[in-house]
Scaffold this motif. Structure first.
Motif: not given
Ligand SMILES: Cc1ncc(COP(=O)(O)O)c(C=O)c1O
Length: 361
Positions: A74-77, A150, A152, A172, A174-175, A195-196
């Motif tokens: 599902g990703g971070a979103t 961070n 991004t 979050d 993610s990056s 994915q980073k």
């Molecule tokens: C800090 C951060 N949060 C959230 C996201 C969104 O991630 P996803 O596309 O995995 O939902 C990104 C994606 O670039 C991100 O850099």
């Protein structure tokens, strides 16, 4: 082979030894006579692989025992919505600290679910700095405080963990996950897309203090109830097995590099090299983020005229430097220099920048 240095913001460069191992194991994995993508997540081979990744992540981040580690889809979103659902009821409030695009997105995903409050925002100044902690207007009794360590796109990074008292901090990462040591015990939840810094897309890592779950009082569909993923070792439904496997290999690679302290040293050196090149370019290259919070992972920079953007990107590609186009929200360039980017890649970039500035300045 014409593999280049890849500065993409994500999906992003992976360590070459990891890709080679994936290539070697593509047809037959672990004596399974099939690839990792073709075997059941309930089979012992994948269960062992998943458990090893969990173990390695816990070791690399020194995750305390009262935290669950989840490997979810599902990703971070998606987590930006699932977390508010799981951490609080609709009448409760949560504070959001905005230092860039992704904090705003997280806020938008939380708004339909509970009472949100922007406790601090650097939006009016174009997200170039972090609002001073003593100016944050935190809500007493909030269910959590959310921030993005961070950003991004804007290239803004926190190097200290903000003190928000007893309110759980939700971050979050993610990056910048695993780019340096972080004291997990200071957080309620750490989450981040893979994915980073960690692997292919398709997976989001969640590190959550277990006592925070299951108290929201909502009637959630079982698939949205994070406790179900905790109870089922992230296999309440079929996980992203291939991504999980690759993340496991990246974690082994990280351990072999010396873990997060070694990564921090290297990431610091790469960022210093690139920012000093920008700052010493006599104004040809500009990064306008406040120096104390310039990201070590994502370095946005502008050229003196947008007319130079296309030639810069074209010549950079010809020189073996990919993925430098800035996010459409900001324009210009952005170099993402995650864990897998070697110092030699940043050196090649700064050499190219020197040469380009000399010819176009
Ligand atoms: C800090 C951060 N949060 C959230 C996201 C969104 O991630 P996803 O596309 O995995 O939902 C990104 C994606 O670039 C991100 O850099």
């Amino acid at each position: 082979m014409s593999r280049a240095f890849n500065f993409s913001a994500g999906p992003a460069a992976l360590p070459e030894p990891v890709l080679r191992q994936v290539q070697e194991e593509m047809l037959e994995w672990k004596g399974e006579r099939a690839s990792v993508m073709e075997v059941s997540h309930r089979g012992q081979a994948f269960i062992d692989c998943a458990a090893e990744a969990d173990h390695d992540l816990r070791e690399l981040m020194a995750v305390p025992d009262d935290y669950a580690v989840l490997f979810m889809q599902g990703g971070a979103t998606t987590l930006a919505a699932l977390l508010p659902m799981n951490l609080a009821g609709p009448e409760q409030s949560a504070d959001y600290i905005l230092t860039g695009h992704w904090g705003e997105k997280a806020l938008e995903n939380a708004k339909p679910l509970l009472q949100t409050h922007v406790a601090a925002s650097a939006r009016d100044s174009g997200y170039k700095s972090i609002p001073l902690r003593d100016q944050w207007q935190l809500t007493p009794g909030a269910a959590f405080v959310h921030y993005t360590p961070n950003e991004t796109i804007h290239g803004v990074e926190f190097f200290d963990i903000p003190d928000v008292g007893n309110v759980p901090l939700v971050a979050d990462f993610s990056s910048n996950l695993l780019s340096r040591p972080v004291d997990v015990s200071r957080f309620g939840v750490i989450y981040g897309g893979a994915q980073k810094n960690l692997g292919p897309s398709g997976l989001v890592i969640v590190i959550v203090r277990k006592d925070l779950l299951g108290k929201h009082g909502r009637n959630l569909p079982p698939i949205f109830e994070l406790q179900n993923q905790v109870k089922n070792d992230s296999m309440f439904n079929t996980p992203a097995t291939f991504s999980w496997y690759v993340v496991g290999l990246v974690l082994k690679w990280l351990k072999a590099q010396g873990g997060t302290s070694a990564m921090e040293q290297q990431n610091r050196a790469k960022a210093e090299l690139l920012y000093s090149k920008i700052d010493k370019s006599g104004g040809f290259y500009v990064n306008s983020v406040d120096r104390v919070c310039r990201s070590r992972m994502n370095v946005p920079f502008m050229l003196p005229s947008a007319d130079l953007d296309k030639p810069f990107l074209k010549e950079a590609e010809a020189a073996g430097l990919l993925g430098l186009k800035g996010h459409r929200a900001l324009g210009g360039m952005r170099a993402s220099i995650y864990n897998a980017m070697p110092l030699a890649g940043v050196q090649a970039l700064t050499d190219f920048m020197d040469d380009f500035a000399r010819r176009n300045g």
